[in-house]
Write a protein that holds these residues in place. Structure first.
Motif, PDB file in Angstrom:
ATOM      1  N   GLU A   1       0.850  -1.183   0.000  1.00 35.47           N
ATOM      2  CA  GLU A   1       0.000   0.000   0.000  1.00 35.47           C
ATOM      3  C   GLU A   1       0.888   1.236   0.000  1.00 35.47           C
ATOM      4  N   HIS A   2       0.667   2.108  -0.971  1.00 37.13           N
ATOM      5  CA  HIS A   2       1.455   3.325  -1.053  1.00 37.13           C
ATOM      6  C   HIS A   2       0.971   4.298   0.021  1.00 37.13           C
TER       7      HIS A   2
ATOM      8  N   SER B   1      -0.970   7.803  -1.085  1.00 41.41           N
ATOM      9  CA  SER B   1      -2.181   7.749  -1.907  1.00 41.41           C
ATOM     10  C   SER B   1      -3.168   6.666  -1.488  1.00 41.41           C
TER      11      SER B   1
END
Length: 280
Positions: free
Chosen positions: A75-76, A79
């Protein structure tokens, strides 16, 4: 979670079967979400996965959390979008590097690329698609958008039509009946009867074409690789830009393509570990 049934309520074998089915269903959901992330043209978040999968938010959250914990997704942080994780990339790299079919074919693929001066793909069937497991770029400055791991349609590609033409009539008809046929370009065949006719032509001449059917400006020639007993196990394509196609394609592309497929097929037949229909 409901308590397990006692042996008096159901035979042990029945309970075991039920558990196996439930586990398979859960695994399929995990794989579906993972595939959606892999196939997405842009980074996706949980909301996008809910819409694409049809699963409720708690289910998607649970699946995503488990995939992140196993490093199959990342998971970035800024964002909140998702991407493929390092463990998945590592597994894919090992699978690709150890692919016996690819290793058996790679020398001929290089020779074919050098003889034609064009991009060469090696693809294997995967249900209603073909998956590229090797790509050798043309030495030309122009590069194609395809990459290793890409799934491509059967009906719109030279590798797909070469594979279909090598199937027996029963297997071909069963496949065509459930084949999605989206349109990619004005040249794409989207009618089952027209596709059957194209497959017949491919059988008669021994090689297939993709005349700007999958990608505008790209013309491809394809041929099948067979295993023991003539079973189709893979296909090769030679892809060229329409504007630079050579005047005698039969000699420039088709002849070396068919020779490469012949040599690889013979090599597979002589290799015990590649003697079945599953040669990956």
């Amino acid at each position: 979670m409901p308590a397990p049934r006692s042996s008096s309520a159901a035979p042990a074998s029945s309970a075991s079967s039920a558990n196996q089915v439930a586990g398979t269903a859960s695994f399929s959901k995990f794989m579906h979400v993972l595939q959606l992330v892999a196939d997405a043209q842009e980074p996706v978040n949980v909301a996008a996965l809910m819409r694409a999968s049809g699963y409720p938010r708690p289910t998607v959250h649970r699946i995503v959390a488990a995939l992140i914990a196993e490093r199959l997704l990342v998971e970035h942080p800024h964002s909140a979008t998702l991407g493929l994780g390092p463990r998945l990339i590592q597994l894919a790299s090992r699978s690709w590097g150890r692919s016996e079919l690819r290793l058996a074919a790679v020398d001929e693929l290089k020779r074919l690329r050098d003889l034609t001066g064009e991009t060469v793909h090696l693809a294997v069937p995967n249900d209603t698609t073909m998956v590229y497991i090797e790509k050798l770029e043309s030495p030309s400055a122009v590069r194609m958008a395809s990459r290793i791991g890409t799934s491509v349609s059967l009906h719109a590609t030279a590798v797909g039509k070469a594979y279909m033409a090598a199937l027996d009539d029963g297997a071909l008809e069963a496949l065509v009946k459930r084949l999605p046929m989206p349109r990619y370009t004005p040249n794409t065949t989207v009618d089952a009867a027209a596709l059957r006719a194209e497959v017949r032509k491919t059988r008669e001449r021994g090689w297939s074409v993709d005349n700007e059917e999958n990608e505008a400006g790209i013309f491809c020639f394809g041929a099948v690789i067979r295993g023991v007993g003539g079973v189709p196990v893979a296909a090769i394509s030679v892809s060229t830009l329409v504007f630079r196609q050579k005047e005698d394609p039969a000699q420039a592309y088709v002849a070396p393509l068919l020779e490469a497929c012949r040599v690889i097929s013979e090599r597979i037949a002589q290799t015990p570990s590649l003697s079945g229909s599953d040669v990956l």
